[in-house]
Design a protein around this motif. Structure first.
Motif, PDB file in Angstrom:
ATOM      1  N   ASP A  38      40.507  32.146  43.434  1.00  0.00           N
ATOM      2  CA  ASP A  38      41.057  32.945  44.524  1.00  0.00           C
ATOM      3  C   ASP A  38      42.475  33.391  44.190  1.00  0.00           C
ATOM      4  OD1 ASP A  38      41.108  33.768  47.528  1.00  0.00           O
ATOM      5  OD2 ASP A  38      42.870  32.482  47.304  1.00  0.00           O
ATOM      6  N   ARG A  39      43.276  32.486  43.639  1.00  0.00           N
ATOM      7  CA  ARG A  39      44.654  32.851  43.285  1.00  0.00           C
ATOM      8  C   ARG A  39      44.681  33.877  42.161  1.00  0.00           C
ATOM      9  NH1 ARG A  39      45.458  27.259  43.972  1.00  0.00           N
ATOM     10  NH2 ARG A  39      45.377  26.906  41.717  1.00  0.00           N
ATOM     11  N   ALA A  40      43.788  33.727  41.192  1.00  0.00           N
ATOM     12  CA  ALA A  40      43.780  34.633  40.039  1.00  0.00           C
ATOM     13  C   ALA A  40      43.295  36.026  40.411  1.00  0.00           C
ATOM     14  CB  ALA A  40      42.900  34.052  38.929  1.00  0.00           C
ATOM     15  N   GLY A  41      42.329  36.100  41.309  1.00  0.00           N
ATOM     16  CA  GLY A  41      41.829  37.396  41.769  1.00  0.00           C
ATOM     17  C   GLY A  41      41.169  38.233  40.689  1.00  0.00           C
ATOM     18  N   ALA A  42      40.590  37.595  39.685  1.00  0.00           N
ATOM     19  CA  ALA A  42      39.957  38.331  38.587  1.00  0.00           C
ATOM     20  C   ALA A  42      38.592  38.865  39.012  1.00  0.00           C
ATOM     21  CB  ALA A  42      39.811  37.428  37.370  1.00  0.00           C
ATOM     22  N   PHE A  88      36.410  52.021  50.662  1.00  0.00           N
ATOM     23  CA  PHE A  88      35.888  50.708  50.289  1.00  0.00           C
ATOM     24  C   PHE A  88      34.532  50.860  49.612  1.00  0.00           C
ATOM     25  CE2 PHE A  88      38.287  49.990  54.297  1.00  0.00           C
ATOM     26  CZ  PHE A  88      39.333  49.244  53.769  1.00  0.00           C
ATOM     27  N   SER A  89      34.317  50.027  48.600  1.00  0.00           N
ATOM     28  CA  SER A  89      33.022  50.013  47.914  1.00  0.00           C
ATOM     29  C   SER A  89      32.755  48.599  47.426  1.00  0.00           C
ATOM     30  CB  SER A  89      33.014  50.994  46.740  1.00  0.00           C
ATOM     31  OG  SER A  89      31.760  50.994  46.079  1.00  0.00           O
ATOM     32  N   THR A  90      32.327  47.736  48.334  1.00  0.00           N
ATOM     33  CA  THR A  90      32.134  46.327  47.993  1.00  0.00           C
ATOM     34  C   THR A  90      31.129  46.165  46.857  1.00  0.00           C
ATOM     35  OG1 THR A  90      32.722  45.534  50.195  1.00  0.00           O
ATOM     36  CG2 THR A  90      31.314  44.104  48.880  1.00  0.00           C
ATOM     37  N   ASP A 116      41.989  48.736  43.343  1.00  0.00           N
ATOM     38  CA  ASP A 116      43.037  48.769  44.358  1.00  0.00           C
ATOM     39  C   ASP A 116      42.725  47.896  45.577  1.00  0.00           C
ATOM     40  OD1 ASP A 116      40.983  50.331  45.356  1.00  0.00           O
ATOM     41  OD2 ASP A 116      42.159  52.163  45.573  1.00  0.00           O
ATOM     42  N   TRP A 117      41.822  46.923  45.425  1.00  0.00           N
ATOM     43  CA  TRP A 117      41.563  45.966  46.496  1.00  0.00           C
ATOM     44  C   TRP A 117      42.576  44.830  46.356  1.00  0.00           C
ATOM     45  CZ3 TRP A 117      39.573  45.360  51.059  1.00  0.00           C
ATOM     46  CH2 TRP A 117      39.259  44.097  51.551  1.00  0.00           C
ATOM     47  N   SER A 160      36.185  45.215  46.510  1.00  0.00           N
ATOM     48  CA  SER A 160      35.984  46.154  47.615  1.00  0.00           C
ATOM     49  C   SER A 160      36.952  47.332  47.581  1.00  0.00           C
ATOM     50  CB  SER A 160      36.129  45.416  48.956  1.00  0.00           C
ATOM     51  OG  SER A 160      35.071  44.511  49.145  1.00  0.00           O
ATOM     52  N   GLY A 161      37.408  47.702  46.397  1.00  0.00           N
ATOM     53  CA  GLY A 161      38.338  48.805  46.280  1.00  0.00           C
ATOM     54  C   GLY A 161      37.694  50.160  46.518  1.00  0.00           C
TER      55      GLY A 161
END
Length: 406
Positions: free
Chosen positions: A41-45, A157-159, A196-197, A207-208
């Motif tokens: 979660d912290r890394a967000g990769a 948005f495009s999950t 860009d999410w 979901s960017g």
């Protein structure tokens, strides 16, 4: 269920059968995800490895036809699977739940020939679905060029975007008010997913935004169209209550994961209050009361969600028999569980800090991710409008008009 199962074991064991077998498999997936959920979660990769895990476990093809390698399961089982995965990682549960809906979209909207082909290919090739269908944006324009449709526009948005194999596109046929859905490869020329999410929660959902620049689709792939004419059914409109139940179930799964994680922390790390007279935090009356209160509320919401999932399955079992009334009554019931799940999940995920203590706010513990995930997604559409649907039905017997959100 073996708590030591690993992804390698899935290759040597038979596929699960029945609801409990698939829930057990989902629990195994959750156990793998839980080992580093806070760090990821912290890394967000981009969660390529996590989606691979969903594929290897068989969860991706849960709803697919058995004869093509799918699990052949129903929606109540899918909702329980989503809830189980959400206990460990809300982002990955959202990806999986949205995937189930977009995989099913061919059946909701398409002709029998179309959805049978899509479901067979999806099961055989383990397609992971994303969707560029955000209704709050200006509609993508679809031009008719003879045998071809051309989609052009942008969605905020495009999950699933960069981890998907295929993407559901939606737009309006130029010069009309007719919506068109089509499934395209996610690497199609003209389809650009933007990195860009950057939100506080559900950080791994990819979901960017997406730019759709002249994506070409054969008319034959336009879901539900025959000779360029859409074939409407009430069942087409069941997408909203179906996905809203996905939402409710991963909210409840996140809440359950928060409660389980907090309970472990309370048992192993929390200290009793120095003026309370108790040696262990688990003996503190206010701690015991809080866990009892939150668990009772969560169990009640889960029971409601399961009951309504069964009601919805009866509509999925006989699509041609779905009427405006049966669809509307189902939507009201879904609105009720969405409202309850939202309130319960928000309460659980913020109150766990009351029973874990100040040290539990350390970033390394990652307890905040549960609240951030729920808070982020529950803003998808105002819960007050869900309660309004229920209230209007009770007071005036009014059923909701099908929209993108009801």
């Amino acid at each position: 269920m073996s708590t030591t199962a690993t992804p390698a074991d899935w290759q040597t064991r038979p596929a699960p059968t029945g609801t409990q077998g698939w829930i057990d498999r989902a629990a195994e997936v959750a156990a793998v995800l839980a080992t580093d959920a806070a760090a990821r979660d912290r890394a967000g990769a981009t969660p390529h490895a996590e989606v691979r895990l969903l594929k290897d476990s068989g969860l991706v093809t849960l709803l697919g036809p058995v004869q093509h390698g799918g699990g052949g399961q129903d929606w109540p089982t899918a909702y329980r699977v989503v809830r189980e995965v959400a206990k460990a990682d809300g982002s990955i549960a959202q990806l999986l739940g949205y995937h189930y809906l977009w995989n099913w979209a061919a059946r909701l909207v398409g002709t029998r020939e179309q959805w049978e082909q899509v479901e067979a290919e999806a099961a055989r090739r383990q397609w992971f679905f994303g969707g560029a269908v955000n209704p709050r944006d200006r509609d993508v324009v679809v031009r008719d060029e003879g045998d071809t449709l051309v989609f052009t526009g942008r969605k905020t948005f495009s999950t699933g975007s960069r981890v998907s194999d295929v993407t559901v596109l939606e737009g309006v046929l130029d010069g009309t008010d007719q919506h068109v859905f089509a499934i395209v490869p996610s690497d199609s020329q003209g389809l650009t997913f933007h990195d860009d999410w950057d939100n506080i929660g559900q950080r791994l959902t990819e979901s960017g935004s997406v730019t759709i620049d002249g994506v070409r689709v054969p008319w034959a792939s336009a879901a539900g169209y025959v000779d360029k004419q859409f074939q409407p059914r009430v069942y087409n409109t069941l997408n909203v209550p179906t996905i809203q139940l996905v939402f409710a179930n991963f909210y409840l799964g996140i809440a359950a994961g928060a409660l389980e994680t907090a309970a472990t922390y309370t048992r192993t790390k929390s200290r009793s209050w120095l003026h309370g007279g108790y040696e262990q935090a688990v003996d503190e009356p206010y701690v015991i009361d809080a866990y009892g209160d939150l668990t009772a509320k969560l169990w009640a919401a889960e029971a409601l969600a399961d009951r309504i999932a069964e009601e919805g399955q009866r509509l999925h079992d006989d699509p041609d028999a779905v009427t405006a009334r049966s669809r509307g009554e189902f939507e009201v019931r879904v609105a009720a569980v969405k409202a309850r799940a939202t309130d319960v999940a928000l309460e659980v995920t913020h109150r766990i800090f009351e029973v874990t203590g100040a040290r539990a706010t350390a970033a390394a513990e990652g307890l905040d991710r549960f609240w951030r995930n729920v808070r982020t997604h529950t803003l998808h559409d105002p819960v007050a409008y869900k309660r309004r649907e229920v209230g209007r039905f009770v007071l005036t017997d009014e059923i909701p008009e099908p929209t993108w959100y009801s």
